[in-house]
Design a protein around this motif. Structure first.
Motif, PDB file in Angstrom:
ATOM      1  N   GLY A 106       0.654  -1.503   0.089  1.00 30.93           N
ATOM      2  CA  GLY A 106      -0.086   0.105   0.182  1.00 30.93           C
ATOM      3  C   GLY A 106       1.086   1.567   0.181  1.00 30.93           C
ATOM      4  O   GLY A 106       0.708   2.561  -0.489  1.00 30.93           O
ATOM      5  N   THR A 107       2.077   0.824   0.714  1.00 26.44           N
ATOM      6  CA  THR A 107       3.179   2.125   0.587  1.00 26.44           C
ATOM      7  C   THR A 107       3.822   2.567  -0.490  1.00 26.44           C
ATOM      8  O   THR A 107       3.554   3.814  -0.973  1.00 26.44           O
ATOM      9  CB  THR A 107       3.544   2.332   1.905  1.00 26.44           C
ATOM     10  N   VAL A 108       3.803   1.365  -1.342  1.00 25.31           N
ATOM     11  CA  VAL A 108       4.815   2.187  -2.545  1.00 25.31           C
ATOM     12  C   VAL A 108       3.699   2.245  -3.493  1.00 25.31           C
ATOM     13  O   VAL A 108       4.102   3.139  -4.331  1.00 25.31           O
ATOM     14  CB  VAL A 108       5.024   0.611  -3.156  1.00 25.31           C
ATOM     15  N   ASP A 109       2.608   1.840  -3.376  1.00 27.31           N
ATOM     16  CA  ASP A 109       1.293   2.467  -4.374  1.00 27.31           C
ATOM     17  C   ASP A 109       1.306   3.690  -3.825  1.00 27.31           C
ATOM     18  O   ASP A 109       0.682   4.296  -4.950  1.00 27.31           O
ATOM     19  CB  ASP A 109       0.069   1.423  -4.253  1.00 27.31           C
ATOM     20  N   ASN A 110       0.889   3.762  -2.639  1.00 26.07           N
ATOM     21  CA  ASN A 110       0.310   4.870  -2.211  1.00 26.07           C
ATOM     22  C   ASN A 110       1.620   6.609  -2.232  1.00 26.07           C
ATOM     23  O   ASN A 110       1.357   7.851  -3.027  1.00 26.07           O
ATOM     24  CB  ASN A 110       0.309   5.307  -0.907  1.00 26.07           C
ATOM     25  N   ALA A 111       3.131   5.942  -2.209  1.00 25.20           N
ATOM     26  CA  ALA A 111       3.821   6.817  -3.008  1.00 25.20           C
ATOM     27  C   ALA A 111       4.027   7.301  -4.112  1.00 25.20           C
ATOM     28  O   ALA A 111       4.291   8.179  -4.601  1.00 25.20           O
ATOM     29  CB  ALA A 111       5.038   6.208  -1.951  1.00 25.20           C
ATOM     30  N   ALA A 112       3.660   6.215  -5.123  1.00 23.31           N
ATOM     31  CA  ALA A 112       3.978   6.969  -6.612  1.00 23.31           C
ATOM     32  C   ALA A 112       3.156   7.411  -6.982  1.00 23.31           C
ATOM     33  O   ALA A 112       2.835   8.025  -7.739  1.00 23.31           O
ATOM     34  CB  ALA A 112       3.844   5.373  -7.474  1.00 23.31           C
ATOM     35  N   ALA A 113       1.605   7.426  -6.202  1.00 30.37           N
ATOM     36  CA  ALA A 113       0.525   8.288  -6.444  1.00 30.37           C
ATOM     37  C   ALA A 113       0.730   9.907  -6.129  1.00 30.37           C
ATOM     38  O   ALA A 113       0.462  10.605  -6.884  1.00 30.37           O
ATOM     39  CB  ALA A 113      -1.007   7.769  -6.000  1.00 30.37           C
ATOM     40  N   ALA A 114       1.834   9.817  -5.003  1.00 31.59           N
ATOM     41  CA  ALA A 114       1.409  11.163  -4.487  1.00 31.59           C
ATOM     42  C   ALA A 114       2.328  11.582  -4.712  1.00 31.59           C
ATOM     43  O   ALA A 114       2.621  12.954  -5.656  1.00 31.59           O
ATOM     44  CB  ALA A 114       2.289  11.008  -2.759  1.00 31.59           C
ATOM     45  N   LEU A 115       3.843  10.794  -5.674  1.00 32.82           N
ATOM     46  CA  LEU A 115       4.935  11.221  -6.061  1.00 32.82           C
ATOM     47  C   LEU A 115       4.356  11.683  -8.313  1.00 32.82           C
ATOM     48  O   LEU A 115       5.294  12.333  -9.157  1.00 32.82           O
ATOM     49  CB  LEU A 115       6.677  10.505  -6.269  1.00 32.82           C
ATOM     50  N   GLY A 116       3.354  10.909  -8.424  1.00 32.85           N
ATOM     51  CA  GLY A 116       3.284  11.627  -9.937  1.00 32.85           C
ATOM     52  C   GLY A 116       4.172  10.215 -10.895  1.00 32.85           C
ATOM     53  O   GLY A 116       4.348   9.630 -11.815  1.00 32.85           O
ATOM     54  N   GLY A 117       3.881   8.914 -10.538  1.00 29.99           N
ATOM     55  CA  GLY A 117       5.175   8.046 -11.333  1.00 29.99           C
ATOM     56  C   GLY A 117       6.215   7.120  -9.593  1.00 29.99           C
ATOM     57  O   GLY A 117       6.727   7.959  -8.741  1.00 29.99           O
ATOM     58  N   LEU A 118       7.139   6.779 -10.169  1.00 24.19           N
ATOM     59  CA  LEU A 118       8.585   6.182  -9.053  1.00 24.19           C
ATOM     60  C   LEU A 118       9.300   5.509 -10.014  1.00 24.19           C
ATOM     61  O   LEU A 118       9.076   5.140 -11.071  1.00 24.19           O
ATOM     62  CB  LEU A 118       7.549   4.756  -8.388  1.00 24.19           C
ATOM     63  N   ASP A 119      10.479   5.916 -10.137  1.00 24.17           N
ATOM     64  CA  ASP A 119      11.317   6.209 -10.952  1.00 24.17           C
ATOM     65  C   ASP A 119      12.202   5.556 -10.012  1.00 24.17           C
ATOM     66  O   ASP A 119      13.774   4.203 -10.838  1.00 24.17           O
ATOM     67  CB  ASP A 119      12.183   6.948 -11.206  1.00 24.17           C
TER      68      ASP A 119
END
Length: 246
Positions: A73-86
């Motif tokens: 959940g945290t990985v998904d939430n972080a990606a949503a907040a950041l607008g993606g994940l690299d």
């Protein structure tokens, strides 16, 4: 430097010590950064504030790395907040030491849950968000390669497991242009293992360079591995331990 302008990073266990130094280094070089913490809400807020002061977006998420649901959940939430994940940096970890006869089942389960399963699940969740040029970097330990003191077996075992995971995941994700590497710090001056602590002299005596590292030293190596300069580096482990394992 602006190697990470436009990049989005998640650092687990990023509220203090090595994790905080990594989060700040990535932000200093242009990344927006999310971090996780378990108990240190105030320190996490300070790191996010420092990231914001650099002109970057910062987010902190409370998450227990032993909780499988919380990790995904945290990985998904972080990606949503950041607008993606690299970039994912798997830094969260715990220490359970002592002679083998004294390990409790709870010690074994907790060590494996956080230090191994947590890394696996966070990487699995992050892989769904990462694209070409994505980076997964895990923080291991010099003890994964050579155990130089008694009472470190359980921790060393958990960090050694990450070597195999890193090599295998590098194969799995390589065709997608994603690199996977592991960094093995030695004695580093943090509140968990201070350079002025009671065991510090014994640790320094084992090093080729007899001084503790700084969290910023580890962050510099992580920043290199996260950068475009390291695009052809994958499945590799990097000791940064003052030569303790030479």
């Amino acid at each position: 430097m602006s190697r990470f302008t436009g990049k989005k990073a998640l650092v687990t266990g990023g509220s203090r010590g090595i994790g905080a130094a990594i989060a700040l280094r990535l932000a200093q070089e242009g990344a927006d950064v999310a971090l996780t913490y378990e108990h240190s809400a105030e320190k996490a807020g300070e790191v996010v504030g420092a990231i914001a002061a650099l002109g970057r977006k910062g987010f902190a998420f409370a998450a227990d790395s032993a909780d499988p649901v919380a990790i995904k959940g945290t990985v998904d939430n972080a990606a949503a907040a950041l607008g993606g994940l690299d970039i994912l940096v798997n830094n969260a970890g715990i220490w359970r030491g002592g002679p083998v006869a004294e390990w409790s089942l709870a010690d074994i389960d907790a060590t494996l849950a956080v230090n191994v399963r947590g890394v696996v699940l966070a990487s699995q969740a992050a892989a769904a968000h990462l694209g070409e040029g994505g980076r997964i970097i895990s923080i291991g330990s010099c003890l994964a390669d050579r155990v130089v003191e008694e009472g470190a077996t359980l921790y060393a075992m958990s960090k050694a497991a990450l070597i195999g995971f890193t090599k295998g995941l590098a194969r799995d994700l390589g065709p997608r242009g994603i690199t996977v590497n592991i960094v093995h710090p030695g004695s580093t001056d943090t509140d968990m293992n201070p350079a002025a602590g009671p065991q510090a002299d014994a640790q320094r005596a084992k090093m080729a360079i007899p001084r503790y590292g700084k969290p910023e030293d580890i962050a510099g190596l992580v920043a290199y591995l996260a950068s475009e300069e390291a695009r052809f580096v994958t499945g590799a482990g990097f000791a940064i331990d003052g030569g303790v394992n030479t």
